[in-house]
Design a protein around this motif. Structure first.
Motif, PDB file in Angstrom:
ATOM      1  N   PHE A  98      -3.065  22.567 -14.018  1.00 14.74           N
ATOM      2  CA  PHE A  98      -2.670  21.455 -14.879  1.00 14.74           C
ATOM      3  C   PHE A  98      -2.557  20.142 -14.111  1.00 14.74           C
ATOM      4  O   PHE A  98      -2.616  20.093 -12.885  1.00 14.74           O
ATOM      5  CB  PHE A  98      -1.329  21.768 -15.548  1.00 14.74           C
ATOM      6  CG  PHE A  98      -1.366  23.007 -16.384  1.00 14.74           C
ATOM      7  CD1 PHE A  98      -1.844  22.960 -17.680  1.00 14.74           C
ATOM      8  CD2 PHE A  98      -0.949  24.226 -15.874  1.00 14.74           C
ATOM      9  CE1 PHE A  98      -1.894  24.105 -18.453  1.00 14.74           C
ATOM     10  CE2 PHE A  98      -0.993  25.379 -16.636  1.00 14.74           C
ATOM     11  CZ  PHE A  98      -1.461  25.315 -17.932  1.00 14.74           C
ATOM     12  N   THR A 103       5.696  19.336 -11.809  1.00 16.15           N
ATOM     13  CA  THR A 103       6.557  20.045 -12.756  1.00 16.15           C
ATOM     14  C   THR A 103       5.977  21.384 -13.214  1.00 16.15           C
ATOM     15  O   THR A 103       6.643  22.124 -13.907  1.00 16.15           O
ATOM     16  CB  THR A 103       6.811  19.181 -14.010  1.00 16.15           C
ATOM     17  OG1 THR A 103       5.551  18.749 -14.519  1.00 16.15           O
ATOM     18  CG2 THR A 103       7.661  17.974 -13.681  1.00 16.15           C
ATOM     19  N   SER A 104       4.742  21.669 -12.818  1.00 20.20           N
ATOM     20  CA  SER A 104       4.107  22.874 -13.366  1.00 20.20           C
ATOM     21  C   SER A 104       4.566  24.159 -12.694  1.00 20.20           C
ATOM     22  O   SER A 104       4.290  25.239 -13.186  1.00 20.20           O
ATOM     23  CB  SER A 104       2.591  22.766 -13.263  1.00 20.20           C
ATOM     24  OG  SER A 104       2.130  21.805 -14.172  1.00 20.20           O
TER      25      SER A 104
ATOM     26  N   ASP B 208       7.108  22.112 -18.279  1.00 15.77           N
ATOM     27  CA  ASP B 208       5.728  22.444 -17.915  1.00 15.77           C
ATOM     28  C   ASP B 208       5.606  23.827 -17.288  1.00 15.77           C
ATOM     29  O   ASP B 208       4.597  24.505 -17.453  1.00 15.77           O
ATOM     30  CB  ASP B 208       5.195  21.416 -16.903  1.00 15.77           C
ATOM     31  CG  ASP B 208       4.857  20.106 -17.580  1.00 15.77           C
ATOM     32  OD1 ASP B 208       4.645  20.131 -18.802  1.00 15.77           O
ATOM     33  OD2 ASP B 208       4.795  19.080 -16.896  1.00 15.77           O
ATOM     34  N   TYR B 209       6.635  24.248 -16.549  1.00 16.53           N
ATOM     35  CA  TYR B 209       6.489  25.518 -15.852  1.00 16.53           C
ATOM     36  C   TYR B 209       6.362  26.693 -16.827  1.00 16.53           C
ATOM     37  O   TYR B 209       5.816  27.733 -16.487  1.00 16.53           O
ATOM     38  CB  TYR B 209       7.624  25.737 -14.844  1.00 16.53           C
ATOM     39  CG  TYR B 209       8.968  26.061 -15.438  1.00 16.53           C
ATOM     40  CD1 TYR B 209       9.262  27.356 -15.852  1.00 16.53           C
ATOM     41  CD2 TYR B 209       9.955  25.097 -15.570  1.00 16.53           C
ATOM     42  CE1 TYR B 209      10.491  27.664 -16.408  1.00 16.53           C
ATOM     43  CE2 TYR B 209      11.183  25.398 -16.118  1.00 16.53           C
ATOM     44  CZ  TYR B 209      11.449  26.680 -16.539  1.00 16.53           C
ATOM     45  OH  TYR B 209      12.647  26.975 -17.092  1.00 16.53           O
ATOM     46  N   ARG B 211       4.602  26.593 -19.587  1.00 18.56           N
ATOM     47  CA  ARG B 211       3.173  26.635 -19.906  1.00 18.56           C
ATOM     48  C   ARG B 211       2.398  27.347 -18.789  1.00 18.56           C
ATOM     49  O   ARG B 211       1.522  28.166 -19.045  1.00 18.56           O
ATOM     50  CB  ARG B 211       2.664  25.204 -20.092  1.00 18.56           C
ATOM     51  CG  ARG B 211       1.260  25.129 -20.639  1.00 18.56           C
ATOM     52  CD  ARG B 211       0.837  23.696 -20.811  1.00 18.56           C
ATOM     53  NE  ARG B 211       0.935  22.970 -19.548  1.00 18.56           N
ATOM     54  CZ  ARG B 211       0.665  21.676 -19.419  1.00 18.56           C
ATOM     55  NH1 ARG B 211       0.305  20.972 -20.456  1.00 18.56           N
ATOM     56  NH2 ARG B 211       0.769  21.079 -18.256  1.00 18.56           N
ATOM     57  N   THR B 212       2.770  27.014 -17.538  1.00 24.25           N
ATOM     58  CA  THR B 212       2.122  27.681 -16.405  1.00 24.25           C
ATOM     59  C   THR B 212       2.355  29.186 -16.482  1.00 24.25           C
ATOM     60  O   THR B 212       1.428  29.980 -16.317  1.00 24.25           O
ATOM     61  CB  THR B 212       2.685  27.161 -15.071  1.00 24.25           C
ATOM     62  OG1 THR B 212       2.617  25.745 -15.081  1.00 24.25           O
ATOM     63  CG2 THR B 212       1.901  27.699 -13.910  1.00 24.25           C
ATOM     64  N   ARG B 214       2.956  31.007 -19.045  1.00 29.99           N
ATOM     65  CA  ARG B 214       2.151  31.604 -20.117  1.00 29.99           C
ATOM     66  C   ARG B 214       0.698  31.682 -19.704  1.00 29.99           C
ATOM     67  O   ARG B 214       0.002  32.654 -20.013  1.00 29.99           O
ATOM     68  CB  ARG B 214       2.301  30.794 -21.400  1.00 29.99           C
ATOM     69  CG  ARG B 214       3.717  30.804 -21.947  1.00 29.99           C
ATOM     70  CD  ARG B 214       3.783  30.156 -23.297  1.00 29.99           C
ATOM     71  NE  ARG B 214       3.018  30.928 -24.273  1.00 29.99           N
ATOM     72  CZ  ARG B 214       2.585  30.431 -25.425  1.00 29.99           C
ATOM     73  NH1 ARG B 214       2.831  29.190 -25.736  1.00 29.99           N
ATOM     74  NH2 ARG B 214       1.903  31.181 -26.263  1.00 29.99           N
TER      75      ARG B 214
END
Lengths: 576, 311, 302
Positions: A98, A103-104, B208-209, B211-212, B214
């Motif tokens: 992403f 933040t990911s 956001d994490y 989504r990661t 998933r």
């Protein structure tokens, strides 16, 4: 077995919002060939990210929903796949990275744990085996000292390193497809180059299919074999990278390619998408001579361009670490002994990567931040010695335009009130009626309608808001304007319009600019002189053409070589 | 870590001074003449003067303030006006009754509300979520007194499921008296707590994490119970630690109604009797406990969240 | 992406200005669409009208009529919620109790909002020594157990309606102050405030004209929350004997009386006060929730 690992057919995605249903993706079909990189390019709101999330079935529902179409992955329709089936695909056969590396990653688990999680889930490894594999992966994505770093937490790594960890996690199970959603947008240009190189290497090594989503045509040219161009939820053009860059058919693609400032050309004004395409999306005939390169270096005229602003040894240090009793132990030297001269009617470009101190310097010049040391001499007077009322009067002459058009206007004030506020503060204009008239003139001048004065900022697009900010800055009839990353948050097509507007205004009002940006191509286009900043210091300064053709400092050279060339690999002049 | 704790402890000094100042202003100065109040309505002037000396109210202000600070630091708050016992002995004898009420209440509340909130957050945006929201808000719309009154009346008095009130000092005997108060204590914080945790979890779900996670193919359960719950620990710690002072000083209302001889009940009696030294003591103890537990919270933050810098 | 429409349209001949849509108006539209919010709002209005009419003596002017022969009559057509110890109509008492709650709620919370907003704004905006002092002050207040602090205030001032308002107002501002301070710290560095500074706007202008309208929704939300807290505090303080002057109708006193009455089978005093309070507080709770959804700029920018 088909040549295409993914075939998307008639895909539509809709979002339900308060204002009604928004069709983010409209009946889109495309395919992803095996072992190739496809670039999916488009501006904000084009539906490119939504399309990629649809493949992973990660569209947040509600409010989003795939309303029609098929996504065939190796012949199997993912749209109809159950959640359990999807989970076996995600992270295992199709994985994704992403835009926001900061933040990911989950902040409370070590990067090792997060990589292991994928391995243990899909490959049924035990913890020891998974950790061993994780260390190998970290090594592969270029994290130094992986045996130690596997125990690091995300916040202990830089943005580039975190993106590498994301990549390690994505390739852990050797997926057939990697979807990269703007993976380098949040990174500095030198880091971007490293990540792009890494992705290209890994793609070759694992023979993955890569779907690379970006707004940046320069990046696409560097990495993609095929290109898909999206515009307002539609695909307007597909082709090989070479075709798109040399023989684009759709007017939008042509406009998009032309409006990008580049290091190779020096046009006087940038072409705009609106030169190529009308509002309905039809081709427009234009009279632009795209191949002609204007070598454009404005000579210095000592009479017309005297030095108006001298920055002498300016410093700004922030306290970083404090002792037990509030005594400062270490300082962050954000701006460290900077000396610069700015001439009237000309533009000084200030370029550097994030954290180099360029923004702090800009704000220090206007004394929005008080300098720790040094002199700022404007028109012969040192303004660092001015008291508050003298400084307030001074602010009429010096203005600033910020980066984020969403944050730089007060959301509770009409744009008319915003433009008239400086007039009220500095007592310009005679009464309200005259001020409204003046504000209306300014709106006209920046290309907006004066009937919009009673509207609020949220009723405007990003580009329009930036025009309003320009109008507000012009309201005090300033001599000198600092543009702090003023076009960085805008789409390229809008960016071209704003840059052209800034140049027109400079000519008309004899304005002096300091233009701060991380984007070297933009700085080159708009500036007369360029100063390169690194670690709080100016490392090199030259005229805009000279600094690109003949860089002296190592850092400048590194910066320049990191910029994507914007020319497909196949078209590069014979490389060794 | 040691340095961090020392610095945080030093930071407590100005706050302690503030507490001393405010309690001094409220109880020693503004509250009328304490000696006159202590002596009662019909005391002679000499008697009041005697009490004044006894209470240490005869010196100049700064001496009085000094004595006040000394009381706070040594936990020696003198004697109750009503019972004439030393306050410190009253506190030590009440603490175990209070805690046998509050500790189970806290633990049960946290487990139930976190589980419920996770469940509701999982169905966010659905009709079930919206209904739960309204039910929680409705639960919050009754006065605490109503829960206690009605619970005591219907479950103990009418249905006879529990004793109406009372106490047995033995560890085994006291439980029959505690079940209903604990039940009511859980009900009191159910609505608010569930609402709070639901917001916390939904906040995390938008990060956001998630989504990661998933995109890695993790199931919703793993995401909820591993990733989200772990990140939500910080607000959970905040809530639990903020409750801790009350775990020790007890629940004023519940102890008063069920005649549990804890610190809450003691405070209630003191308020009824205008027993200033006891109220003052409880106020200062509550404040100091709050400060101490804030320090504990800060240390726990550093333990559960790697981002918290301990320098 | 209306980029292409922006090539200067000449409208100088037509100076008619378009009407803009402010964020407040947006929020109003959103609340208007929310049925629960509308019902809650009218419920609150209903209570206000009830208070107004009963205070003017138009309805339920019998709330103070004592008739010892009518002690503890159960509900009937004459007395919907029965009578109390002194034979007074419970429904009338409950209606008049609304006034006490509304006064405590509005005045107490109003004081708290005023203190919290001003201190929070100064603390967050100026930072430095001012901030240190204000943070020290509210941390100290926050450290002291809330109910005991209110009790202490009430002891000092003596029990009355005014005391209730002051005690609640002077103690309930801390949470709000903390939130406002955090918002001001965030906003003072945002570009629009920096831009105002670059234009030469004074501190006062920045604090009140620029930032305050952008954090005012928090004042509304916290006011609504604080109102609920104040109404509930009134009940607890009545129980502790620190409520309104004896004889003044109040839900707190009615609920408090029930602790003896219930065991004699007299449930209507409790029922009336609880129902009256429940619907008012629920309306405020639901309205706060709707207000938060409608005013939250985070949702807006998505």
């Amino acid at each position: 077995m088909s040549d295409h690992i993914i075939e998307v057919k008639d895909l539509s995605v809709e979002f339900r919002t308060d204002e009604g249903t928004v069709k983010a993706v409209k009946n889109v079909s495309f395919s992803l060939p095996r072992g190739k990189t496809v670039g999916l390019v488009g501006e904000s709101g084009s539906g490119k990210s939504v399309s990629s999330l649809a493949i992973m079935k990660l569209i947040p529902n509600p409010p989003g929903e795939i309303t029609s179409g098929q996504i065939l992955f190796d012949g199997k329709d993912l749209v109809k796949a159950s959640d359990t089936e999807m989970r076996k695909v995600r992270g295992n056969r199709i994985s994704m990275i992403f835009q926001e590396p900061m933040t990911s990653l989950n902040p409370v688990f070590t990067v090792g744990d997060q990589i292991c999680e994928t391995l243990m889930l899909h490959q049924s490894l035990d913890k020891t085996a998974a950790t061993k594999k994780a260390i190998e992966l970290l090594d592969q994505v270029g994290i130094p000292n992986p045996t130690e770093r596997v125990k690091s937490y995300p916040h202990e790594m830089s943005g580039g390193q975190r993106q590498r960890v994301m990549i390690a996690m994505a390739i852990a199970c050797e997926p057939e497809i990697l979807i990269a959603d703007e993976p380098t947008t949040a990174l500095d240009v030198t880091i971007q180059k490293q990540i792009l190189d890494l992705l290209a290497d890994l793609q070759k090594k694992y023979n993955m299919s890569v779907l690379f989503i970006t707004h940046d045509l320069g990046v696409i040219a560097d990495i993609a074999d095929e290109v898909i161009v999206m515009y307002r939820g539609d695909i307007v053009e597909t082709g090989t990278c070479e075709q798109i860059f040399t023989h684009a058919k759709h007017p939008y693609t042509k406009g998009l390619l032309a409006c990008r400032p580049s290091l190779e050309s020096n046009p006087e004004r940038l072409p705009m998408v609106s030169d190529f395409m009308d509002e309905a999306g039809n081709e427009k005939s234009h009279s632009l001579d795209l191949d002609k390169v204007h070598k454009y270096v404005r000579p210095i005229d000592e009479q017309k361009n005297p030095v108006i602003l001298q920055i002498k040894g300016v410093k700004k240090h922030f306290p970083m670490q404090k002792g037990l009793f509030g005594n400062v132990k270490t300082w962050l030297k954000a701006v460290d002994d900077v000396t610069l001269n700015v001439r009237r009617g000309r533009t000084l470009g200030l370029v550097g990567e994030s954290g180099c101190g360029k923004t702090t310097l800009g704000r220090t010049i206007l004394r929005l931040i008080e300098p720790t040391g040094g002199q700022i001499i404007y028109d012969g007077n040192d303004i660092t010695t001015y008291d508050r009322s003298k400084m307030r009067a001074m602010r009429r002459k010096m203005q600033i335009i910020f980066q984020d058009p969403y944050a730089s206007l007060n959301p509770r004030m009409t744009v008319g009130a915003a433009i008239m506020e400086p007039m009220v503060i500095h007592n310009l204009g005679n009464g309200k009626a005259e001020r409204i008239e003046m504000a209306g003139d300014l709106m006209d001048r920046v290309g907006l309608s004066r009937t919009m004065l009673n509207r609020y900022p949220h009723e405007f697009s990003g580009g329009q808001r930036q025009r309003i900010c320009i109008a507000r800055a012009l309201a005090v009839k300033p001599e000198f304007i600092i543009c702090d990353e003023s076009v960085s948050a805008l789409d390229v097509s809008i960016q071209a319009q704003i840059l052209n507007l800034l140049l027109d205004l400079q000519e008309e009002f004899d304005l002096t600019y300091i233009f701060i940006s991380h984007d070297l191509a933009v700085v080159k286009f708009i500036s007369d002189e360029v100063a390169v900043m690194y670690n709080g210091k100016v490392v090199e300064m030259n005229d805009a053409v000279g600094i690109y053709e003949n860089p002296q400092h190592d850092y400048t050279k590194k910066l320049l070589s990191a910029i994507p060339k914007g020319i497909p690999k196949t078209l590069m002049p014979a490389s060794t | 870590m040691a340095k961090f704790i020392i610095r945080r402890t030093l930071y407590m000094i100005p706050i302690l001074l503030g507490i001393a100042l405010i309690t001094f202003l409220l109880f020693n100065m503004a509250g009328g003449d304490p000696a006159a109040q202590a002596a009662g309505k019909y005391a002679t002037a000499e008697r009041i003067e005697e009490i004044r000396t006894e209470l240490g109210l005869d010196g100049p202000l700064y001496v009085q303030f000094g004595r006040h600070v000394q009381q706070m630091l040594t936990f020696d708050f003198g004697r109750s006006w009503a019972t004439k016992q030393t306050i410190s002995s009253m506190i030590t004898s009440g603490i175990d009754a209070s805690m046998s009420l509050t500790v189970p209440t806290l633990i049960i509340t946290q487990i139930i509300t976190i589980a419920l909130a996770l469940f509701i957050a999982f169905f966010r945006g659905t009709l079930f979520d919206k209904t739960s929201l309204i039910v929680c808000l409705a639960l919050l719309s009754f006065s605490s007194l109503v829960y206690i009154l009605y619970g005591q009346f219907s479950l103990a008095f009418n249905a006879g499921l529990f004793p109406i009130s009372g106490w047995d000092p033995s560890w085994v005997g006291r439980w029959q008296y505690l079940i209903l108060p604990i039940l009511i204590g859980v009900m009191l914080s159910l609505g608010g707590s569930v609402l709070f945790y639901r917001t916390v979890f939904i906040d995390q779900l938008h990060q956001d994490y998630v989504r990661t996670a998933r995109s890695k193919g993790l199931s919703d359960n793993v995401i909820m119970y591993k990733h989200i719950l772990r990140n939500a620990l910080i607000p959970i710690i905040t809530v639990v630690v903020a409750q801790m002072p009350f775990v020790i000083v007890g629940s004023l209302l519940i102890e008063a109604f069920f005649q549990i001889p804890g610190l809450g009940g003691m405070t209630y009696q003191a308020i009824n009797n205008a027993d200033f030294p006891v109220i003052k003591a409880m106020t200062m103890i509550g404040a100091i406990l709050y400060l101490v537990f804030q320090l504990v919270a800060d240390i726990l933050y550093a333990v559960v969240d790697p981002r918290v810098q301990v320098r | 992406m209306k980029a292409t429409t922006m090539n200067a349209v000449n409208v100088a001949s037509n100076p008619q200005l378009e009407q803009g849509r402010s964020l407040w108006y947006d929020a109003y539209l959103r609340i208007k669409k929310d049925k629960v919010a509308v019902i809650s709002f009218f419920t609150i209005c209903f209570y206000l009208v009830l208070t107004l009419l009963s205070s003017l003596g138009v309805i339920f002017d019998n709330y103070g009529v004592v008739d010892n022969s009518l002690t503890y009559l159960p509900p009937s057509w004459d007395h919907w919620f029965g009578t109390d110890l002194f034979g007074r109509d419970v429904l009338a008492r409950a209606v008049h109790g609304t006034k006490t709650s509304l006064v405590v709620g509005f005045a107490g919370t109003g004081i708290a909002m005023a203190i919290g907003t001003v201190l929070g704004a100064c603390s967050g905006y100026f930072g430095g020594k001012v901030d240190d002092l204000i943070v020290w002050f509210y941390t100290t207040i926050d450290t002291i157990p809330y109910i005991l602090l209110v009790v202490a205030f009430s002891f000092v001032l003596g029990p009355s309606l005014l005391t209730l308002c002051l005690a609640i107002g002077l103690t309930a501002w801390v949470r709000h102050c903390r939130i406002v301070r955090a918002e001001y710290i965030k906003h003072r560095d945002l570009d629009y405030v920096q831009g105002a500074a670059a234009l030469g706007a004074s501190h006062a202008r920045r604090i009140f004209l620029h930032i305050l309208p952008n954090v005012f929704h928090l004042v509304l939300i916290n006011f609504s929350l604080g109102f609920v807290g104040a109404v509930k505090s009134e009940v607890i303080l009545s129980f502790l004997g620190l409520g309104v002057e004896p004889g003044t109708p109040s839900w707190g006193v009615m609920i408090n009386d029930a602790k003896q009455e219930l065991f004699r089978g007299v449930w209507w005093n409790l029922a009336a006060a609880t129902l009256f309070m429940f619907f008012l507080v629920l309306a405020f709770n639901l309205f706060t929730d709707a207000l938060r959804d409608a005013l939250d700029p985070k949702l807006k920018n998505k």
